[in-house]
Design an enzyme around this catalytic site. Structure first.
Site, mmCIF file in Angstrom:
data_model
loop_
_atom_site.group_PDB
_atom_site.id
_atom_site.type_symbol
_atom_site.label_atom_id
_atom_site.label_comp_id
_atom_site.label_asym_id
_atom_site.label_seq_id
_atom_site.Cartn_x
_atom_site.Cartn_y
_atom_site.Cartn_z
ATOM 1 N N GLY A 10 0.802 -1.224 0.000
ATOM 2 C CA GLY A 10 0.000 0.000 0.000
ATOM 3 C C GLY A 10 0.826 1.261 0.000
ATOM 4 O O GLY A 10 0.701 2.103 0.902
ATOM 5 N N SER A 12 0.947 3.696 -2.427
ATOM 6 C CA SER A 12 0.512 4.748 -3.359
ATOM 7 C C SER A 12 0.357 6.095 -2.662
ATOM 8 O O SER A 12 0.379 7.147 -3.315
ATOM 9 C CB SER A 12 -0.807 4.361 -4.039
ATOM 10 N N SER A 13 0.215 6.083 -1.318
ATOM 11 C CA SER A 13 0.022 7.337 -0.591
ATOM 12 C C SER A 13 0.290 7.106 0.890
ATOM 13 O O SER A 13 0.564 5.983 1.325
ATOM 14 C CB SER A 13 -1.401 7.878 -0.800
ATOM 15 N N GLY A 14 0.195 8.186 1.657
ATOM 16 C CA GLY A 14 0.205 8.094 3.111
ATOM 17 C C GLY A 14 1.432 7.464 3.732
ATOM 18 O O GLY A 14 2.558 7.682 3.307
ATOM 19 N N GLY A 16 2.520 4.440 3.715
ATOM 20 C CA GLY A 16 3.271 3.539 2.846
ATOM 21 C C GLY A 16 4.213 4.281 1.918
ATOM 22 O O GLY A 16 5.365 3.874 1.733
ATOM 23 N N SER A 144 -3.104 0.682 15.000
ATOM 24 C CA SER A 144 -3.569 2.034 15.312
ATOM 25 C C SER A 144 -3.838 2.097 16.804
ATOM 26 O O SER A 144 -4.121 1.067 17.436
ATOM 27 C CB SER A 144 -4.850 2.349 14.540
ATOM 28 N N TYR A 157 -13.856 0.556 11.061
ATOM 29 C CA TYR A 157 -12.408 0.758 11.011
ATOM 30 C C TYR A 157 -11.770 0.297 12.317
ATOM 31 O O TYR A 157 -10.749 -0.410 12.316
ATOM 32 C CB TYR A 157 -12.110 2.237 10.772
#
Length: 294
Positions: A10, A12-14, A16, A144, A157
């Site tokens: 993962g 692609s953003s954030g 990661g 988290s 979530y």
């Protein structure tokens, strides 16, 4: 510093994306995985590649959908062929759902559990046999603080993050003494793209029955996003924490690492300590204290 071959899902953003950058900059060989590598996420892939163009490590991008067994198997095979046997796995891929719980459909809940929980399990299963055979490896789960505490209007979530806690800790016990270690990263709130990408409830008819709750949901997230905007926590803290876990001596590596600059993570620290005490007593009581990890 010992350079590692690392897979990060993962990217692609954030978290990661930045973690991938950090690890390549530090000289590691990093396999970054993402869905839609050559179409929807092609621009993200190009941006990531160009950002580490002069770094001392190497980046290998691989197409992978963690919700698909065949995609995980194919992507892992390609990763090993390109970079070598995976020494560290960072299970980062995930999606978010925010809103009134009863408004989410069964399909939405199944999808978040399949991505966040079963997805990390699929990738772990793909790399674990080789790690076990070498008697060496590290698997990091991105959990988290919401895998320990419950904030209203984030139930699906939160459930997925609670499940990741259970999955990762159970695996850590089972792998004790194998040479393969497990660690759980517990981030607090960060203003990453997952907030923009998070879905709301899809069942509008259910939401019509609880309009007051919907208003409270809107108020809560307005306050929370405002706090994040004001605090502007540095996403590099997450990348640094991953690097610290990778470089840590296995004898000293904690099972859980909190990164929560906004609130300090004190509630999660208290719950981690309490759970650790209970788990030690439980495993000692049934004669399996040798499997305990903290």
């Amino acid at each position: 510093m010992t350079k590692k071959i690392i897979m990060v899902t993962g990217v692609s953003s954030g978290f990661g994306f930045r973690t991938c950058q950090k690890l390549v900059e530090a000289g590691h060989h990093v396999v970054g995985t993402m869905r839609n590598l050559h179409d929807k996420n092609a621009r993200s892939a190009e941006r990531l590649e160009s950002s580490v163009d002069s770094a001392s490590g190497k980046l290998f991008l691989v197409e992978m959908d963690v919700t698909d067994d065949q995609s995980v198997a194919k992507g892992t095979k390609e990763a090993v062929s390109s970079a070598g046997e995976i020494e560290v796995l960072v299970n980062n891929a995930g999606i978010g759902l925010l809103g009134v719980c009863e408004g989410f459909t069964g399909e939405q809940v199944r999808r978040i559990m399949d991505t966040n929980v079963a997805g990390s399990h699929r990738v772990t299963r793909a790399v674990l046999p080789a790690m076990r055979n070498r008697k060496n490896g590290l698997i990091i789960y991105t959990g988290s603080i919401m895998g320990r505490i419950v904030v209203p209007f984030s139930a699906p979530y939160t459930a997925s993050k609670f499940a990741i806690e259970g999955m990762a800790e159970g695996l850590a016990y089972e792998l004790k003494g194998s040479g393969v270690d497990v660690a759980i990263l517990q981030p607090g709130g960060f203003p990453t793209e997952i907030l923009d990408k998070s879905e709301g409830p899809a069942d509008s008819s259910a939401l019509d029955q609880c309009k007051e709750l919907c208003e409270r949901n809107d108020d809560l997230w307005k306050i929370w996003f405002g706090m994040l905007e004001e605090a502007s926590p540095d996403i590099n803290l997450i990348a640094n924490a991953v690097q610290d876990l990778i470089l840590a001596d296995p004898q000293d590596r904690p099972l859980r690492k909190i990164v929560d600059p906004v609130t300090g993570g004190e509630p999660a620290k208290i719950l981690n300590a309490a759970a650790s005490k209970v788990q030690r007593e439980l495993l000692d009581g049934i004669g399996y204290g040798d499997m305990f990890r903290e």
